[in-house]
Scaffold this motif. Structure first.
Motif, PDB file in Angstrom:
ATOM      1  N   GLU A  43       3.800  10.281 -13.836  1.00 36.97           N
ATOM      2  CA  GLU A  43       5.105   9.669 -14.022  1.00 36.97           C
ATOM      3  C   GLU A  43       5.668   8.840 -13.298  1.00 36.97           C
ATOM      4  N   ILE A  44       5.103   8.827 -12.460  1.00 31.48           N
ATOM      5  CA  ILE A  44       5.759   8.038 -10.965  1.00 31.48           C
ATOM      6  C   ILE A  44       4.584   7.228 -11.113  1.00 31.48           C
ATOM      7  N   LEU A  45       3.275   7.640 -11.028  1.00 26.04           N
ATOM      8  CA  LEU A  45       1.797   7.030 -10.881  1.00 26.04           C
ATOM      9  C   LEU A  45       1.854   5.422 -12.527  1.00 26.04           C
ATOM     10  N   VAL A  46       2.094   6.312 -13.536  1.00 27.83           N
ATOM     11  CA  VAL A  46       2.094   5.358 -14.866  1.00 27.83           C
ATOM     12  C   VAL A  46       3.133   4.242 -14.944  1.00 27.83           C
ATOM     13  N   LEU A  56       7.387  -0.600  -7.387  1.00 26.39           N
ATOM     14  CA  LEU A  56       8.673  -0.181  -7.799  1.00 26.39           C
ATOM     15  C   LEU A  56      10.052   0.002  -6.828  1.00 26.39           C
ATOM     16  N   ARG A  57      11.067  -0.107  -6.954  1.00 29.86           N
ATOM     17  CA  ARG A  57      12.031   0.418  -5.848  1.00 29.86           C
ATOM     18  C   ARG A  57      12.312   1.595  -6.274  1.00 29.86           C
ATOM     19  N   GLU A  80       3.178   9.875  -0.833  1.00 31.27           N
ATOM     20  CA  GLU A  80       2.186   8.957   0.114  1.00 31.27           C
ATOM     21  C   GLU A  80       1.235  10.018   1.347  1.00 31.27           C
ATOM     22  N   ARG A  81       2.023  11.087   1.544  1.00 34.13           N
ATOM     23  CA  ARG A  81       1.009  11.746   2.284  1.00 34.13           C
ATOM     24  C   ARG A  81      -0.844  12.453   1.269  1.00 34.13           C
ATOM     25  N   ARG A  82      -0.549  12.235   0.135  1.00 32.22           N
ATOM     26  CA  ARG A  82      -1.754  12.279  -0.227  1.00 32.22           C
ATOM     27  C   ARG A  82      -2.145  10.687  -0.797  1.00 32.22           C
ATOM     28  N   GLY A  83      -2.047   9.590  -0.114  1.00 32.41           N
ATOM     29  CA  GLY A  83      -2.459   8.009  -0.041  1.00 32.41           C
ATOM     30  C   GLY A  83      -2.934   7.938  -1.813  1.00 32.41           C
ATOM     31  N   LEU A  84      -1.971   8.250  -2.333  1.00 33.24           N
ATOM     32  CA  LEU A  84      -1.573   7.686  -3.679  1.00 33.24           C
ATOM     33  C   LEU A  84      -0.611   6.580  -3.931  1.00 33.24           C
ATOM     34  N   VAL A  85       0.417   6.296  -3.161  1.00 34.21           N
ATOM     35  CA  VAL A  85       0.753   5.286  -3.492  1.00 34.21           C
ATOM     36  C   VAL A  85       1.320   4.782  -1.760  1.00 34.21           C
ATOM     37  N   ARG A  86       2.393   4.247  -1.198  1.00 42.63           N
ATOM     38  CA  ARG A  86       2.788   4.016   0.491  1.00 42.63           C
ATOM     39  C   ARG A  86       3.771   3.214   0.067  1.00 42.63           C
ATOM     40  N   ARG A  87       4.706   3.116   1.078  1.00 41.56           N
ATOM     41  CA  ARG A  87       5.946   2.247   1.214  1.00 41.56           C
ATOM     42  C   ARG A  87       5.931   0.684   1.885  1.00 41.56           C
ATOM     43  N   SER A  88       6.224  -0.117   1.271  1.00 38.53           N
ATOM     44  CA  SER A  88       7.034  -0.971   2.210  1.00 38.53           C
ATOM     45  C   SER A  88       8.003  -1.885   2.099  1.00 38.53           C
ATOM     46  N   ASP A  89       8.358  -2.766   2.903  1.00 33.70           N
ATOM     47  CA  ASP A  89      10.187  -3.434   3.247  1.00 33.70           C
ATOM     48  C   ASP A  89      10.320  -3.774   2.093  1.00 33.70           C
ATOM     49  N   VAL A  99       7.966   1.371  -3.292  1.00 38.16           N
ATOM     50  CA  VAL A  99       7.083   1.978  -3.530  1.00 38.16           C
ATOM     51  C   VAL A  99       5.311   1.107  -4.119  1.00 38.16           C
ATOM     52  N   GLU A 100       4.261   1.594  -3.786  1.00 35.42           N
ATOM     53  CA  GLU A 100       3.413   0.756  -3.934  1.00 35.42           C
ATOM     54  C   GLU A 100       1.947   2.148  -4.215  1.00 35.42           C
ATOM     55  N   LEU A 101       1.394   1.530  -5.757  1.00 38.39           N
ATOM     56  CA  LEU A 101       0.100   2.314  -6.143  1.00 38.39           C
ATOM     57  C   LEU A 101      -0.812   1.509  -5.153  1.00 38.39           C
ATOM     58  N   THR A 102      -1.467   2.507  -4.424  1.00 36.38           N
ATOM     59  CA  THR A 102      -2.716   2.185  -4.067  1.00 36.38           C
ATOM     60  C   THR A 102      -3.842   2.281  -4.222  1.00 36.38           C
ATOM     61  N   SER A 103      -5.010   1.911  -4.474  1.00 36.88           N
ATOM     62  CA  SER A 103      -6.141   1.581  -4.925  1.00 36.88           C
ATOM     63  C   SER A 103      -6.183   3.704  -5.174  1.00 36.88           C
TER      64      SER A 103
END
Length: 167
Positions: A43-46, A56-57, A80-89, A99-103
């Motif tokens: 749900e979050i990835l989509v 998205l925030r 984030e621990r699984r490398g699916l997303v990362r946080r940025s300011d 919350v950003e989608l990683t490759s």
């Protein structure tokens, strides 16, 4: 009493409720088996994949999927621990983060989507056939009846027994 459900009402409700629970479970099991992604992660990835910048925030994710912000935040931490997303300011809000989608997250989302779409078609769309339009109309009527009563920000109702007696 007007509020009483008939045996037929209960039979319809039980059939619908059982179908919905089992469909959700079947879709989740297939999703995880084929892609290693849970339904919550998907749900979050989509949501991220559909956003313009693939970010998205947390509050926007929570609003999209109907969760509380704290639940989204915990789920994002696991992802984030699984490398699916990362946080940025967030430059426009010192308290906020993106919350950003990683490759890897995008690859996981695309893999999961293929299998998930196939499962939805097999378990739901193909079974509905010509009844699909009736179900769509019914679903909209139910959603209208619910209104905002089930929004993530709706207050949790307390039972009369939980309220203190009037003074």
């Amino acid at each position: 009493m007007a509020d009483e459900l008939t045996d037929d009402d209960w039979a319809v409700w039980d059939a619908f409720y059982t179908m919905r629970r089992r469909l959700d479970r079947a879709l989740e099991l297939r999703l995880h088996a084929q892609s290693g992604v849970s339904a919550a992660e998907y749900e979050i990835l989509v949501g991220l994949g559909r956003s313009v910048d693939r970010r998205l925030r947390v509050r926007d994710i929570a609003e999209q999927i109907g969760w509380e912000k704290s639940r989204v935040s915990h789920q994002v931490t696991r992802m984030e621990r699984r490398g699916l997303v990362r946080r940025s300011d967030c430059a426009s809000d010192a308290r906020g983060t993106w919350v950003e989608l990683t490759s890897d997250g995008r690859r996981s989302m695309l893999t999961a989507t293929r299998g998930h779409n196939a499962a939805i078609k097999e378990y739901f769309v193909d079974v509905l056939g010509p009844d699909a339009d009736a179900l769509r109309r019914f679903s909209h009527r139910v959603l209208e009846a619910i209104g905002s009563d089930a929004s993530p920000d709706a207050p949790v109702a307390t039972s009369p027994a939980a309220e203190p007696p009037a003074a």
